[in-house]
Design a protein around this motif. Structure first.
Motif, PDB file in Angstrom:
ATOM      1  N   MET A 293       0.985  -1.674  -0.108  1.00 31.47           N
ATOM      2  CA  MET A 293      -0.343  -0.520  -0.336  1.00 31.47           C
ATOM      3  C   MET A 293       0.721   1.478   0.126  1.00 31.47           C
ATOM      4  SD  MET A 293      -3.088  -0.731   2.426  1.00 31.47           S
ATOM      5  CE  MET A 293      -3.960  -0.689   1.944  1.00 31.47           C
ATOM      6  N   VAL A 294       2.155   1.153   0.333  1.00 36.91           N
ATOM      7  CA  VAL A 294       3.007   2.142   0.320  1.00 36.91           C
ATOM      8  C   VAL A 294       4.557   2.346  -0.163  1.00 36.91           C
ATOM      9  CG1 VAL A 294       1.765   3.056   2.328  1.00 36.91           C
ATOM     10  CG2 VAL A 294       3.996   1.853   2.883  1.00 36.91           C
ATOM     11  N   ASN A 295       4.745   3.756  -0.418  1.00 38.67           N
ATOM     12  CA  ASN A 295       6.457   3.240  -0.748  1.00 38.67           C
ATOM     13  C   ASN A 295       7.885   3.992   0.328  1.00 38.67           C
ATOM     14  OD1 ASN A 295       5.356   1.932  -4.113  1.00 38.67           O
ATOM     15  ND2 ASN A 295       4.870   4.504  -4.035  1.00 38.67           N
ATOM     16  N   MET A 296       7.074   4.518   1.710  1.00 39.48           N
ATOM     17  CA  MET A 296       8.261   4.372   2.341  1.00 39.48           C
ATOM     18  C   MET A 296       8.694   3.250   3.245  1.00 39.48           C
ATOM     19  SD  MET A 296       5.541   5.737   5.585  1.00 39.48           S
ATOM     20  CE  MET A 296       4.064   4.956   5.473  1.00 39.48           C
ATOM     21  N   PRO A 297       9.702   3.736   3.566  1.00 39.20           N
ATOM     22  CA  PRO A 297      10.456   2.365   4.508  1.00 39.20           C
ATOM     23  C   PRO A 297       9.480   2.204   5.403  1.00 39.20           C
ATOM     24  CG  PRO A 297      11.793   4.461   3.690  1.00 39.20           C
ATOM     25  CD  PRO A 297      10.613   4.863   3.503  1.00 39.20           C
ATOM     26  N   LEU A 298       9.915   0.682   5.370  1.00 42.36           N
ATOM     27  CA  LEU A 298       9.334   0.038   6.223  1.00 42.36           C
ATOM     28  C   LEU A 298       9.618  -0.910   7.514  1.00 42.36           C
ATOM     29  CD1 LEU A 298       5.969  -1.565   4.633  1.00 42.36           C
ATOM     30  CD2 LEU A 298       6.216   0.314   6.112  1.00 42.36           C
ATOM     31  N   LEU A 299       9.617  -0.559   8.458  1.00 42.59           N
ATOM     32  CA  LEU A 299      10.583  -1.399   8.971  1.00 42.59           C
ATOM     33  C   LEU A 299       9.883  -1.917  10.375  1.00 42.59           C
ATOM     34  CD1 LEU A 299      13.277  -1.519  11.756  1.00 42.59           C
ATOM     35  CD2 LEU A 299      11.603   0.218  13.285  1.00 42.59           C
ATOM     36  N   ARG A 300      10.634  -3.677  10.039  1.00 41.59           N
ATOM     37  CA  ARG A 300       9.954  -4.670  10.948  1.00 41.59           C
ATOM     38  C   ARG A 300      10.108  -4.807  12.204  1.00 41.59           C
ATOM     39  NH1 ARG A 300      10.084 -11.493  11.366  1.00 41.59           N
ATOM     40  NH2 ARG A 300       7.878 -11.340  12.288  1.00 41.59           N
ATOM     41  N   LYS A 301       8.775  -4.609  13.566  1.00 41.33           N
ATOM     42  CA  LYS A 301       9.837  -4.080  14.655  1.00 41.33           C
ATOM     43  C   LYS A 301       8.913  -5.367  15.471  1.00 41.33           C
ATOM     44  CE  LYS A 301       9.698  -1.643  18.515  1.00 41.33           C
ATOM     45  NZ  LYS A 301       8.682  -0.086  18.800  1.00 41.33           N
ATOM     46  N   GLU A 302      10.227  -6.483  16.014  1.00 41.51           N
ATOM     47  CA  GLU A 302      10.253  -7.633  16.073  1.00 41.51           C
ATOM     48  C   GLU A 302      11.263  -7.327  17.322  1.00 41.51           C
ATOM     49  OE1 GLU A 302       8.756 -10.116  17.565  1.00 41.51           O
ATOM     50  OE2 GLU A 302       7.904 -10.693  15.926  1.00 41.51           O
ATOM     51  N   PHE A 303      10.917  -8.601  17.704  1.00 42.98           N
ATOM     52  CA  PHE A 303      11.961  -9.219  19.031  1.00 42.98           C
ATOM     53  C   PHE A 303      12.448 -10.238  18.513  1.00 42.98           C
ATOM     54  CE2 PHE A 303       8.714  -6.413  21.197  1.00 42.98           C
ATOM     55  CZ  PHE A 303       9.308  -6.421  22.424  1.00 42.98           C
ATOM     56  N   ILE A 304      14.058  -9.422  17.390  1.00 47.23           N
ATOM     57  CA  ILE A 304      14.499 -10.496  16.844  1.00 47.23           C
ATOM     58  C   ILE A 304      15.887 -11.270  17.704  1.00 47.23           C
ATOM     59  CG2 ILE A 304      15.822 -11.391  14.940  1.00 47.23           C
ATOM     60  CD1 ILE A 304      14.802  -9.397  13.051  1.00 47.23           C
ATOM     61  N   ILE A 305      15.064 -12.757  17.791  1.00 50.91           N
ATOM     62  CA  ILE A 305      16.586 -13.546  18.018  1.00 50.91           C
ATOM     63  C   ILE A 305      16.975 -15.156  17.233  1.00 50.91           C
ATOM     64  CG2 ILE A 305      15.683 -12.948  20.668  1.00 50.91           C
ATOM     65  CD1 ILE A 305      13.811 -15.690  20.681  1.00 50.91           C
ATOM     66  N   ASP A 306      16.639 -14.914  16.602  1.00 49.22           N
ATOM     67  CA  ASP A 306      16.550 -16.751  15.724  1.00 49.22           C
ATOM     68  C   ASP A 306      16.954 -15.605  14.355  1.00 49.22           C
ATOM     69  OD1 ASP A 306      15.829 -18.301  13.503  1.00 49.22           O
ATOM     70  OD2 ASP A 306      16.309 -19.610  15.597  1.00 49.22           O
ATOM     71  N   GLU A 307      17.526 -16.197  13.319  1.00 46.51           N
ATOM     72  CA  GLU A 307      17.490 -16.186  11.866  1.00 46.51           C
ATOM     73  C   GLU A 307      16.857 -16.489  10.853  1.00 46.51           C
ATOM     74  OE1 GLU A 307      20.294 -18.095  13.405  1.00 46.51           O
ATOM     75  OE2 GLU A 307      22.184 -17.415  12.499  1.00 46.51           O
ATOM     76  N   TYR A 308      16.146 -17.166  11.562  1.00 43.27           N
ATOM     77  CA  TYR A 308      14.734 -17.906  10.387  1.00 43.27           C
ATOM     78  C   TYR A 308      13.780 -15.902  10.599  1.00 43.27           C
ATOM     79  CZ  TYR A 308       9.743 -19.056   9.486  1.00 43.27           C
ATOM     80  OH  TYR A 308       8.818 -19.332   8.618  1.00 43.27           O
ATOM     81  N   GLN A 309      13.796 -14.854  11.494  1.00 38.19           N
ATOM     82  CA  GLN A 309      13.082 -13.897  11.748  1.00 38.19           C
ATOM     83  C   GLN A 309      13.934 -13.201  10.357  1.00 38.19           C
ATOM     84  OE1 GLN A 309      13.755 -13.873  15.692  1.00 38.19           O
ATOM     85  NE2 GLN A 309      11.309 -13.485  16.276  1.00 38.19           N
ATOM     86  N   ILE A 310      14.650 -12.991  10.722  1.00 37.42           N
ATOM     87  CA  ILE A 310      15.302 -11.962   8.972  1.00 37.42           C
ATOM     88  C   ILE A 310      15.026 -12.310   7.775  1.00 37.42           C
ATOM     89  CG2 ILE A 310      17.081 -10.735   8.662  1.00 37.42           C
ATOM     90  CD1 ILE A 310      18.455 -11.663  11.003  1.00 37.42           C
ATOM     91  N   TYR A 311      15.221 -14.223   7.313  1.00 41.08           N
ATOM     92  CA  TYR A 311      14.281 -14.120   5.907  1.00 41.08           C
ATOM     93  C   TYR A 311      12.664 -13.314   6.125  1.00 41.08           C
ATOM     94  CZ  TYR A 311      18.556 -17.180   5.058  1.00 41.08           C
ATOM     95  OH  TYR A 311      19.198 -17.006   5.382  1.00 41.08           O
ATOM     96  N   GLN A 312      11.651 -13.591   7.632  1.00 40.47           N
ATOM     97  CA  GLN A 312      10.286 -14.085   7.722  1.00 40.47           C
ATOM     98  C   GLN A 312      10.263 -12.021   6.899  1.00 40.47           C
ATOM     99  OE1 GLN A 312       9.310 -14.705  11.381  1.00 40.47           O
ATOM    100  NE2 GLN A 312       7.428 -15.465  10.763  1.00 40.47           N
ATOM    101  N   ALA A 313      11.289 -11.599   7.889  1.00 35.60           N
ATOM    102  CA  ALA A 313      10.599 -10.116   7.505  1.00 35.60           C
ATOM    103  C   ALA A 313      11.212  -9.306   6.152  1.00 35.60           C
ATOM    104  CB  ALA A 313      11.907  -9.471   8.423  1.00 35.60           C
ATOM    105  N   LYS A 314      12.258 -10.419   5.152  1.00 30.35           N
ATOM    106  CA  LYS A 314      12.583 -10.278   3.962  1.00 30.35           C
ATOM    107  C   LYS A 314      11.542 -10.259   3.097  1.00 30.35           C
ATOM    108  CE  LYS A 314      15.187  -9.364   0.032  1.00 30.35           C
ATOM    109  NZ  LYS A 314      15.311  -7.284  -0.746  1.00 30.35           N
ATOM    110  N   ALA A 315      10.942 -11.423   2.901  1.00 26.77           N
ATOM    111  CA  ALA A 315       9.790 -12.272   3.018  1.00 26.77           C
ATOM    112  C   ALA A 315       8.448 -10.916   2.708  1.00 26.77           C
ATOM    113  CB  ALA A 315       9.399 -13.033   3.122  1.00 26.77           C
ATOM    114  N   MET A 316       8.087 -10.374   4.377  1.00 26.29           N
ATOM    115  CA  MET A 316       7.309 -10.356   4.437  1.00 26.29           C
ATOM    116  C   MET A 316       7.375  -8.342   3.688  1.00 26.29           C
ATOM    117  SD  MET A 316       6.812  -9.657   8.730  1.00 26.29           S
ATOM    118  CE  MET A 316       7.102 -11.518   9.420  1.00 26.29           C
ATOM    119  N   GLY A 317       8.557  -8.151   3.418  1.00 27.34           N
ATOM    120  CA  GLY A 317       8.495  -6.759   2.643  1.00 27.34           C
ATOM    121  C   GLY A 317       9.155  -5.435   3.577  1.00 27.34           C
TER     122      GLY A 317
END
Length: 261
Positions: free
Chosen positions: A108-132
């Motif tokens: 819906m938008v073109n501005m930068p999006l930050l995934r605000k999360e408690f990241i403790i595992d590499e998996y969540q970083i792949y998730q973040a990329k997959a989410m956009g």
């Protein structure tokens, strides 16, 4: 256990559930994996206001803030109002968010999006990329320095920028060998969730001048943003101040108008 420990304990179980549903291999097949990300750092450097408007429905300290908030009503309104970027909470139990919120926002938008999360595992970083997502948050209080360096390296390999969040002097060691893109000072103590805006004013004196600094939490007055900017901050992460209103985008618009006076 303190609040942060409760969140981390639950996060480990959540990651297991997510991995069962979507393996890293499946995440690497999503359309967003090869998307060219928008630089949040560059956007903040060039921004007049530096406001990172956050989307969150609740918090551990305040409970429900805006339980019926919808991405489709809020995130485009944030962008239209002049947000430099947006932070999307994806934690469900403590903040009322979902990974789907970020996926929807990306469309819906073109501005930068930050995934605000408690990241403790590499998996969540792949998730973040997959989410956009364009950037991820790493919280020093939740990971070791070794994990921090490893997570930063993976994020950069995936084309994501990293906002490393610090709270006190004891965590300054996290930026010594870390190639993080931005440094955030959290004015909220994650063990008690109490806020103290003076934390930012104290900590920025101890940070390398070349670091792009962001003040997080507890900001509600345009005067405070001006004072923080005067000492060197380029970004201001604000959520509750806007989300407590029925129309967060309108609240942001009014705030930015005051900021420009």
């Amino acid at each position: 256990m303190n609040i942060l420990e409760h969140i981390i304990a639950n996060k480990k179980k959540e990651i297991e559930r997510h991995q069962e549903a979507f393996s890293i291999e499946r995440l690497l097949e999503t359309e967003q994996i090869n998307r060219h990300t928008i630089s949040m750092r560059k956007t903040l450097q060039e921004s007049e206001t530096g406001i990172i408007a956050e989307f969150k429905r609740k918090s551990p300290s305040k409970g429900w803030i805006h339980p019926n908030a919808q991405i489709k009503d809020t995130i485009p309104a944030y962008e239209k109002a002049g947000a430099s970027a947006s932070s999307i909470l994806t934690d469900e139990m403590f903040f009322g968010g979902t990974p789907g919120d970020l996926c929807q926002a990306r469309k819906m938008v073109n501005m930068p999006l930050l995934r605000k999360e408690f990241i403790i595992d590499e998996y969540q970083i792949y998730q973040a990329k997959a989410m956009g997502a364009d950037a991820i948050l790493l919280i020093a209080a939740a990971i070791s320095t070794q994990e921090c360096n490893r997570f930063v390296q993976l994020a950069h390999q995936l084309g994501l920028e990293v906002l490393l969040e610090l709270h006190d002097e004891a965590e300054l060691c996290y930026i010594e060998n870390s190639d993080t893109d931005m440094v955030g000072i959290n004015n909220r103590d994650l063990t008690s969730f109490e806020t103290d805006i003076n934390r930012s004013f104290e900590m920025i004196k101890k940070l390398p001048p070349q670091k792009l600094c962001i003040s997080e939490s507890g900001i509600s007055d345009p005067k405070t943003v001006k004072e923080l900017k005067a000492v060197g901050f380029r970004g201001f992460l604000m959520g509750e101040n806007f989300m407590k209103h029925e129309l967060p985008g309108c609240a942001l618009s009014a705030f930015i108008k005051q900021l420009k006076i």
